[in-house]
Design an enzyme around this catalytic site. Structure first.
Site, PDB file in Angstrom:
ATOM      1  N   GLY A 225      61.856  24.229  48.658  1.00  0.00           N
ATOM      2  CA  GLY A 225      60.539  23.981  49.242  1.00  0.00           C
ATOM      3  C   GLY A 225      59.568  23.456  48.203  1.00  0.00           C
TER       4      GLY A 225
ATOM      5  N   ILE B 101      70.825   2.424  24.570  1.00  0.00           N
ATOM      6  CA  ILE B 101      71.884   2.971  23.722  1.00  0.00           C
ATOM      7  C   ILE B 101      71.656   4.467  23.488  1.00  0.00           C
ATOM      8  CG2 ILE B 101      73.132   2.757  21.554  1.00  0.00           C
ATOM      9  CD1 ILE B 101      73.262   0.322  23.540  1.00  0.00           C
ATOM     10  N   THR B 102      72.554   5.274  24.062  1.00  0.00           N
ATOM     11  CA  THR B 102      72.499   6.715  23.874  1.00  0.00           C
ATOM     12  C   THR B 102      72.773   7.064  22.413  1.00  0.00           C
ATOM     13  OG1 THR B 102      73.292   7.024  26.129  1.00  0.00           O
ATOM     14  CG2 THR B 102      73.453   8.909  24.653  1.00  0.00           C
TER      15      THR B 102
ATOM     16  N   MET C 179      77.005  -1.450  23.717  1.00  0.00           N
ATOM     17  CA  MET C 179      77.552  -2.518  24.556  1.00  0.00           C
ATOM     18  C   MET C 179      76.451  -3.245  25.322  1.00  0.00           C
ATOM     19  SD  MET C 179      80.946  -0.727  26.245  1.00  0.00           S
ATOM     20  CE  MET C 179      80.402   0.991  26.367  1.00  0.00           C
TER      21      MET C 179
ATOM     22  N   GLN D 134      70.099  29.656  59.659  1.00  0.00           N
ATOM     23  CA  GLN D 134      71.334  28.907  59.903  1.00  0.00           C
ATOM     24  C   GLN D 134      71.338  27.564  59.164  1.00  0.00           C
ATOM     25  OE1 GLN D 134      72.359  26.982  63.800  1.00  0.00           O
ATOM     26  NE2 GLN D 134      73.979  28.543  63.850  1.00  0.00           N
TER      27      GLN D 134
ATOM     28  N   HIS E 146      85.807 -12.778  27.742  1.00  0.00           N
ATOM     29  CA  HIS E 146      86.026 -11.428  27.206  1.00  0.00           C
ATOM     30  C   HIS E 146      86.994 -11.414  26.025  1.00  0.00           C
ATOM     31  CE1 HIS E 146      89.398 -11.570  30.187  1.00  0.00           C
ATOM     32  NE2 HIS E 146      90.029 -10.952  29.206  1.00  0.00           N
TER      33      HIS E 146
ATOM     34  N   ARG F  15      64.027  34.425  48.105  1.00  0.00           N
ATOM     35  CA  ARG F  15      62.836  33.901  48.765  1.00  0.00           C
ATOM     36  C   ARG F  15      62.796  34.344  50.227  1.00  0.00           C
ATOM     37  NH1 ARG F  15      57.636  32.181  48.189  1.00  0.00           N
ATOM     38  NH2 ARG F  15      57.147  30.447  49.590  1.00  0.00           N
TER      39      ARG F  15
ATOM     40  N   GLU G 218      85.966   8.134  29.329  1.00  0.00           N
ATOM     41  CA  GLU G 218      84.512   8.218  29.455  1.00  0.00           C
ATOM     42  C   GLU G 218      84.108   8.525  30.885  1.00  0.00           C
ATOM     43  OE1 GLU G 218      80.454   5.547  28.725  1.00  0.00           O
ATOM     44  OE2 GLU G 218      82.402   4.777  28.069  1.00  0.00           O
TER      45      GLU G 218
ATOM     46  N   TYR H 178      89.293  -5.087  25.326  1.00  0.00           N
ATOM     47  CA  TYR H 178      90.436  -4.266  25.739  1.00  0.00           C
ATOM     48  C   TYR H 178      90.302  -2.840  25.209  1.00  0.00           C
ATOM     49  CZ  TYR H 178      92.267  -8.895  26.787  1.00  0.00           C
ATOM     50  OH  TYR H 178      92.423 -10.160  27.283  1.00  0.00           O
TER      51      TYR H 178
END
Length: 399
Positions: free
Chosen positions: A359, A175-176, A143, A299, A198, A288, A262, A253
């Site tokens: 850290g 584009i994946t 797209m 705290q 559109h 740690r 998605e 659409y």
């Protein structure tokens, strides 16, 4: 003295990382166990190399297909298992546990292939779906363009009718699956003069070996390195009219119709990575020591983790409800837009908070939190930016 044994009180420990969700049953859990074993064998030992290579090998899709893990929702008539949406969510969860770079299989299975299932002709389904399930075909949806992102109606790629063919010209970016994909679900203008714009958008299937179609760079990204993300170019690409997906002029659409799923998948992925970040951070601060005691005893550490745990629990409760409603066929675009923006923003904030609790070690590549920090940065951007999500919410509540 009373010799009776006093019953111990039940543990009050809160189960923050529960895997059970209201739409999962024993079949889902069996699927999870099998998938997790597969991923531990076929992905975990190689994932760091894939990150360095900036590519998941296409053979991975073949192996997933052989085991029945791709496109679990596809009808058995086309080689699938005909399973419910919960199995797609499980696929997303288990891939997310490893890293964002494995997301191509999830996009293929749960975002792109459903377009073909919903709008494809019987001939298109017979031709492509079995190979999508087996992993022989890897899909991508194209797209975004260099000059058109969230505003899809401004795209400039065109498909001009020439007898029984379309001639396609244009370029797409970000584009994946762009490198691995051999079937592109391409959004183009078939009527550049349409008003509103559109209404001129259509979706056309372009096979990877079609003359005139070329791939550009495998784009180098801030995170998700093993996920191939590419530029695609189309120069006088001729494809038969039979490759039109659905009806001409209805592409916008179709895209909008599938964006609910998605964006729900995107929010679910953000939830999964948030769980992994918080889990690793809790383990780290317990181990740690600073000033002679565990960092978890400070705290500030406790407050930070308590706040993140609360956000995470609220997000999962909201998402669980939305997943059930989506599986029941409800139109929940507004609520999904809320989830997509809130959970992905939460994940981005959490990545910074968790890294801070590590850290100096959090800045080191040997610790997973550094990679997670990079990976979540894109979540508020893709699948519709979070600013667009807020626009949708505002419009749908009457503003």
């Amino acid at each position: 003295m009373n010799s009776k044994t006093t019953a111990r009180p039940k543990s009050n420990t809160f189960n923050l990382f529960k895997e059970a969700r209201p739409f999962y049953n024993e079949d889902h859990e069996m699927f999870r166990v099998s998938l997790r074993k597969f991923l531990e064998k076929e992905v975990v030992p190689y994932f760091e190399q894939w990150e360095e290579d900036h590519l998941v090998p296409s053979e991975f899709y073949n192996k997933m297909g052989e085991q029945g893990f791709l496109c679990p929702q596809v009808d058995p008539a086309y080689g699938g298992l005909g399973l419910d949406f919960g199995f797609n969510l499980l696929l997303s969860e288990e891939l997310t546990r490893i890293g964002g770079g494995t997301g191509g299989a999830n996009l293929h299975s749960s975002i792109v292939v459903p377009y073909l299932e919903r709008y494809g002709t019987e001939a298109q389904k017979q031709k492509y779906l079995p190979k999508c399930v087996s992993g022989e075909i890897i899909t991508a949806v194209a797209m975004t363009e260099p000059g058109a992102g969230s505003d899809l109606s401004s795209m400039s790629a065109t498909a001009v009718r020439d007898g029984d063919h379309y001639i396609i010209n244009g370029a797409k970016t970000f584009i994946t699956n762009g490198i691995n994909a051999n079937l592109i679900f391409l959004a183009v203008k078939t009527d550049p003069k349409a008003v509103p714009a559109h209404k001129g958008i259509s979706m056309i299937l372009v096979e990877g070996d079609t003359p005139g179609f070329t791939r550009g760079r495998n784009l180098k990204k801030m995170g998700g390195h093993s996920q191939d993300t590419a530029e695609l170019f189309f120069e006088d690409v001729r494809v038969p009219v039979s490759n039109l997906l659905g009806e001409e002029g209805k592409g916008f659409y179709y895209l909008m119709d599938k964006l609910q799923q998605e964006r729900l998948m995107c929010a679910n992925g953000a939830l999964g990575v948030s769980q992994e970040m918080l889990k690793s951070t809790i383990n780290y601060v317990k181990e740690r020591h600073a000033f002679g005691k565990p960092v978890s005893s400070f705290q500030n550490t406790q407050f930070e983790i308590a706040e993140m745990a609360t956000e995470l629990t609220m997000a999962q409760t909201f998402l669980d409800d939305l997943c059930v409603r989506h599986m029941n066929g409800e139109n929940i675009v507004t609520e999904v837009s809320m989830a997509k923006y809130f959970v992905t923003d939460m994940a981005r904030r959490m990545s910074s908070r968790c890294l801070q609790l590590f850290g100096g070690y959090g800045y080191m590549e040997e610790y997973e939190i550094a990679r997670r920090y990079r990976e979540v940065a894109v979540m508020p951007i893709y699948a519709g930016s979070n600013e667009i999500m807020k626009n949708i919410i505002a419009r749908n509540i009457g503003l």
